[in-house]
Design an enzyme around this catalytic site. Sequence first.
Site, PDB file in Angstrom:
ATOM      1  N   HIS A  62       0.852  -1.209   0.000  1.00  0.00           N
ATOM      2  CA  HIS A  62       0.000   0.000   0.000  1.00  0.00           C
ATOM      3  C   HIS A  62       0.877   1.245   0.000  1.00  0.00           C
ATOM      4  CE1 HIS A  62      -3.911   2.004   1.403  1.00  0.00           C
ATOM      5  NE2 HIS A  62      -3.013   3.001   1.378  1.00  0.00           N
ATOM      6  N   HIS A  64       1.197   5.393  -1.995  1.00  0.00           N
ATOM      7  CA  HIS A  64       0.626   6.390  -2.912  1.00  0.00           C
ATOM      8  C   HIS A  64       1.791   7.009  -3.682  1.00  0.00           C
ATOM      9  CE1 HIS A  64      -3.483   6.521  -1.045  1.00  0.00           C
ATOM     10  NE2 HIS A  64      -2.779   5.950  -0.070  1.00  0.00           N
ATOM     11  N   GLN A 157      -9.978   9.612  -4.227  1.00  0.00           N
ATOM     12  CA  GLN A 157      -9.572  10.278  -2.982  1.00  0.00           C
ATOM     13  C   GLN A 157     -10.682  11.148  -2.388  1.00  0.00           C
ATOM     14  OE1 GLN A 157      -5.936  10.909  -1.248  1.00  0.00           O
ATOM     15  NE2 GLN A 157      -7.717  10.999   0.085  1.00  0.00           N
ATOM     16  N   HIS A 215      -9.731   1.913   0.982  1.00  0.00           N
ATOM     17  CA  HIS A 215      -9.363   2.639   2.200  1.00  0.00           C
ATOM     18  C   HIS A 215     -10.606   2.621   3.084  1.00  0.00           C
ATOM     19  CE1 HIS A 215      -5.956   4.174  -0.066  1.00  0.00           C
ATOM     20  NE2 HIS A 215      -5.547   4.890   0.964  1.00  0.00           N
ATOM     21  N   GLU A 218     -10.607   4.641   7.882  1.00  0.00           N
ATOM     22  CA  GLU A 218      -9.343   5.229   8.343  1.00  0.00           C
ATOM     23  C   GLU A 218      -9.669   6.499   9.111  1.00  0.00           C
ATOM     24  OE1 GLU A 218      -6.546   6.603   5.413  1.00  0.00           O
ATOM     25  OE2 GLU A 218      -4.909   6.709   6.870  1.00  0.00           O
ATOM     26  N   ASP A 314       2.615   3.318   2.834  1.00  0.00           N
ATOM     27  CA  ASP A 314       1.537   4.277   2.580  1.00  0.00           C
ATOM     28  C   ASP A 314       2.060   5.548   1.919  1.00  0.00           C
ATOM     29  OD1 ASP A 314      -1.044   5.191   2.452  1.00  0.00           O
ATOM     30  OD2 ASP A 314      -1.297   5.515   4.596  1.00  0.00           O
ATOM     31  N   TRP A 320       1.017  13.813   3.829  1.00  0.00           N
ATOM     32  CA  TRP A 320       0.552  13.098   5.024  1.00  0.00           C
ATOM     33  C   TRP A 320       1.698  12.641   5.913  1.00  0.00           C
ATOM     34  CZ3 TRP A 320      -1.535  12.492   0.137  1.00  0.00           C
ATOM     35  CH2 TRP A 320      -2.854  12.927   0.009  1.00  0.00           C
TER      36      TRP A 320
END
Length: 419
Positions: A62, A64, A157, A215, A218, A314, A320
């Site tokens: 996982h 991005h 997203q 997702h 979360e 991630d 993030w």
Amino acid sequence: MPNYTLLLRQGRLLHPDGRIETVDIALDGNRIAAIAPHLDLSAPEVLDLENQLVSPPFVESHIHLDSAMTVGQPRFNQSGTLFEGIEIWRERKQDLTLEDVKERAIATLKQQAMQGVLMVRTHADVSEASLTALQGLLDARDAVKDWITVQVVAFPQDGLYGSPQNERLMAEALSRGADVVGGIPHYELTREDGVRSVHRIFELAEQYDRLIDIHCDEIDDDQARFLEVMVACAIRSGMGSRVTASHTTAFGSYNNAYAGKLLGFLRRTEMNFVCNPLINITLQGRTDTYPKRRGLTRVKELWQQGVNVSLGHDCVCDPWYPLGTGNMLDVASMLLHVAQMTGTAEMDACYNMTTWHGAKTLHLEDQYGIEVGKPANLIVLDAGDRFDAIRRRATVRHVISQGKVLASTDAPKSHWYGS
Ligand code: FE2
């Protein structure tokens, strides 16, 4: 007769059950041709492994890659929250170009591969009308296919129903060749939209014959219960092993009665879970005072129940999470601490979550593992065993991809000048 191309002498081969045996491994092009304690044969290229640990490659379940390496653009995330991250990304993605996405993705993939990662599932934001992030990652996937396997998730997203165009963009992304249908039900405008989005994702996966990776939940809200919708859809569709629930951090906040019921239902599926401990220990619990929640899904309990759990980094240097190099041993180490998995079998399980379990999540088990006839993908670690690899964040000395030495790294060497 096999045509041996590369011979690996005297490596300590790690099996999934933890057994370690010293062997020679002969490769024939991009296939593993022979494994035995001593092979009486020659090859044009020979690598003496000097009793270092031989493992199947790490699997990144996982990440991005579309936002990787954008930290500080246009600004840093000062609150550290998921939602400020989404706002910053909304600004940054206005400037995306195909070249920008592709270059950052390939640079990150090289960094991962040098640290032993040869299978990657990346999410691609498909909330923009241009689908630049998706196309950039599809182009990157094709450009690197000779040395690393990449799966692209079409990830809305801003929510599948966050704007009127998003459902159409998802279908377009799947038509263009995204491997996996994604979703974010807890970020839809209403609970009803969240439930509807999960059902729609399962429909699209059947229609386009794709995997699912959502997702899911979360958030620290103990009322975020879209995982139960996923579980119900997995039971009814029979698609369980093709389905992954990512993050599910609210599972860590559920009361035990509800969590126990859900674990029982889960056993009726073969669903996969992905935990992203580096990010969620950072993002979750932000609105708590004290005691502060750890904000992780129930990894230990899922593992104890035999549910497949694998791990993801991630984010790498993005809105993030400003840190990270893509090293899966960092991820395993963080999980081990936060989930309090310090028993010997538990620590070994954390390693397996970055390797065999990841291949299962990506539905690539048939291409994975160090066995005669399988693709010649393996890594050589400067480590004694799985525990040692995590404890010392062992250097990956060699990465063999498709039968060729893709990368080598010298082990760090310290000099002591004190008394
Ligand atoms: Fe994610």
